[in-house]
Scaffold this motif. Structure first.
Motif, PDB file in Angstrom:
ATOM      1  N   TYR A  35       0.911  -1.190  -0.031  1.00 29.64           N
ATOM      2  CA  TYR A  35       0.082  -0.036  -0.082  1.00 29.64           C
ATOM      3  C   TYR A  35       0.878   1.175   0.179  1.00 29.64           C
ATOM      4  O   TYR A  35       1.903   1.161   0.597  1.00 29.64           O
ATOM      5  N   ALA A  90       3.836   0.762   2.667  1.00 28.92           N
ATOM      6  CA  ALA A  90       3.603  -0.332   3.847  1.00 28.92           C
ATOM      7  C   ALA A  90       2.931  -1.488   3.489  1.00 28.92           C
ATOM      8  O   ALA A  90       2.361  -1.615   2.377  1.00 28.92           O
ATOM      9  N   THR A  91       2.830  -2.676   4.460  1.00 36.23           N
ATOM     10  CA  THR A  91       2.320  -4.146   4.185  1.00 36.23           C
ATOM     11  C   THR A  91       2.321  -4.601   5.294  1.00 36.23           C
ATOM     12  O   THR A  91       2.724  -4.114   6.608  1.00 36.23           O
ATOM     13  N   TRP A  92       1.881  -5.704   5.428  1.00 36.61           N
ATOM     14  CA  TRP A  92       1.688  -6.753   6.498  1.00 36.61           C
ATOM     15  C   TRP A  92       2.977  -7.462   6.541  1.00 36.61           C
ATOM     16  O   TRP A  92       3.667  -8.015   5.780  1.00 36.61           O
ATOM     17  N   SER A  95       5.480 -10.857  11.291  1.00 37.95           N
ATOM     18  CA  SER A  95       5.574 -10.360  12.978  1.00 37.95           C
ATOM     19  C   SER A  95       4.063 -10.098  13.316  1.00 37.95           C
ATOM     20  O   SER A  95       4.109  -9.752  14.735  1.00 37.95           O
ATOM     21  N   LEU A  96       3.301 -10.259  12.571  1.00 32.90           N
ATOM     22  CA  LEU A  96       1.803  -9.755  12.801  1.00 32.90           C
ATOM     23  C   LEU A  96       1.861  -8.294  13.135  1.00 32.90           C
ATOM     24  O   LEU A  96       0.932  -7.824  14.353  1.00 32.90           O
ATOM     25  N   SER A  97       2.273  -7.543  12.363  1.00 32.91           N
ATOM     26  CA  SER A  97       2.105  -6.115  12.440  1.00 32.91           C
ATOM     27  C   SER A  97       2.263  -5.261  10.878  1.00 32.91           C
ATOM     28  O   SER A  97       2.829  -6.029   9.889  1.00 32.91           O
ATOM     29  N   VAL A  98       1.836  -4.246  10.924  1.00 35.23           N
ATOM     30  CA  VAL A  98       1.614  -3.460   9.743  1.00 35.23           C
ATOM     31  C   VAL A  98       3.130  -2.758   9.856  1.00 35.23           C
ATOM     32  O   VAL A  98       3.619  -2.371  10.903  1.00 35.23           O
ATOM     33  N   PHE A 100       5.761   0.100   7.915  1.00 33.72           N
ATOM     34  CA  PHE A 100       6.045   1.245   6.880  1.00 33.72           C
ATOM     35  C   PHE A 100       7.244   1.193   6.354  1.00 33.72           C
ATOM     36  O   PHE A 100       8.444   0.969   7.022  1.00 33.72           O
TER      37      PHE A 100
ATOM     38  N   LEU B  46       6.264   7.275   9.875  1.00 34.35           N
ATOM     39  CA  LEU B  46       5.241   6.629  10.252  1.00 34.35           C
ATOM     40  C   LEU B  46       5.557   5.348  11.018  1.00 34.35           C
ATOM     41  O   LEU B  46       6.208   4.552  10.569  1.00 34.35           O
ATOM     42  N   TRP B  48       3.206   2.253  12.936  1.00 27.98           N
ATOM     43  CA  TRP B  48       2.198   1.529  13.355  1.00 27.98           C
ATOM     44  C   TRP B  48       2.055   1.227  14.895  1.00 27.98           C
ATOM     45  O   TRP B  48       3.065   0.374  15.041  1.00 27.98           O
ATOM     46  N   TYR B  59      -4.077  -6.485  17.772  1.00 28.63           N
ATOM     47  CA  TYR B  59      -2.540  -6.769  17.087  1.00 28.63           C
ATOM     48  C   TYR B  59      -1.819  -5.609  17.796  1.00 28.63           C
ATOM     49  O   TYR B  59      -2.185  -4.283  17.440  1.00 28.63           O
ATOM     50  N   PRO B 105      -4.749  -6.259   5.123  1.00 31.95           N
ATOM     51  CA  PRO B 105      -3.703  -5.732   6.041  1.00 31.95           C
ATOM     52  C   PRO B 105      -2.730  -4.919   5.410  1.00 31.95           C
ATOM     53  O   PRO B 105      -2.136  -5.615   4.367  1.00 31.95           O
ATOM     54  N   GLY B 106      -2.723  -3.775   5.880  1.00 35.51           N
ATOM     55  CA  GLY B 106      -1.741  -2.864   5.347  1.00 35.51           C
ATOM     56  C   GLY B 106      -2.235  -1.566   4.799  1.00 35.51           C
ATOM     57  O   GLY B 106      -2.176  -0.613   4.745  1.00 35.51           O
TER      58      GLY B 106
END
Lengths: 109, 121
Positions: A35, A90-92, A95-98, A100, B46, B48, B59, B105-106
């Motif tokens: 994204y 950005a992406t997933w 580590s189970l987090s978004v 950047f 940024l 998260w 999460y 996701p994202g």
């Protein structure tokens, strides 16, 4: 240190085409959609590209995205002065987090 | 259309707990999707922080885990952020946003306008 790597700056003259890269790994970009966000000075980020290459309604077709392997790119054609902003990928991540990228400051010369 | 607005103290003392609330209009947070927080230190990129589903699923960014709690008040259509043991490094603009973790996701949109929180005595 950001998980995704972007060049800190990019520049171009009006009408030119510029690209911004975003490099990751198999645990993030390699297995998930990318994204892109545009942050104009003093404002909140705005979604620019979703699922690698899709534009939300209202985003000009001058903006395009692509992904290959563990890297992605944002291209802006017909550069305009109002495109001067910070751009973030950005992406997933596994580590189970978004995660950047560090952001790229685009200057229109 | 969905709109989000952050609120809370602009100044927090070191070692205290930062608390922010996000008010959502135009959509019920109980209807679905995750709702989350992102921060941006002055002049930096940024980060998260984390997201929550109205049922309680959460999460969190592993780098902040243990200090972060995100929870919802569905009766007020709000969700909140608590960050404990803050230091100057937690000074940032804090954004709340709709986080499409279930489907994309994202993808984070829309965003609130952001609120600056300064950690200082």
């Amino acid at each position: 240190q950001s998980v995704l790597t972007q060049p800190p700056s990019a520049s171009g003259t009006p009408g030119q085409r510029v690209t911004i890269s975003c490099s990751g790994s198999s645990s993030n970009i390699g297995s998930n959609n990318v994204y892109w966000y545009q942050q104009l000075p003093g404002t909140a980020p705005k979604l620019l590209i979703y699922k690698n290459n899709q534009r939300p309604s209202g985003v000009p077709d001058r903006f395009s995205g692509s992904k290959s392997g563990t890297s992605a790119s944002l291209a802006i054609s017909g550069l305009r002065s109002e495109d001067e902003a910070d751009y973030y990928c950005a992406t997933w991540d596994d580590s189970l987090s978004v995660v950047f990228g560090g952001g790229t400051k685009l200057t229109v010369l | 259309q969905v709109q989000l607005q952050e609120s809370g103290p602009g100044l927090v003392e070191p070692s205290e707990t930062l608390s922010l609330t996000c008010s959502v209009s135009g959509y019920s947070i109980s209807s679905g999707d995750y709702w989350g927080w992102i921060r941006q230190p002055p002049g930096k990129g940024l980060e998260w922080i984390g997201s929550m589903y109205h049922s309680g699923s959460t999460y969190y960014n592993p780098s902040l885990k243990g200090r972060v709690t995100i929870s919802a008040d569905t009766s007020k259509n709000q969700f909140s952020l608590k960050l404990s043991s803050v230091t100057a490094a937690d000074t940032a603009v804090y954004y709340c946003a709709r986080d499409h973790l279930l489907t994309m996701p994202g993808r984070i949109d829309p965003w609130g306008q952001g609120t600056l929180v300064t950690v200082s005595s």
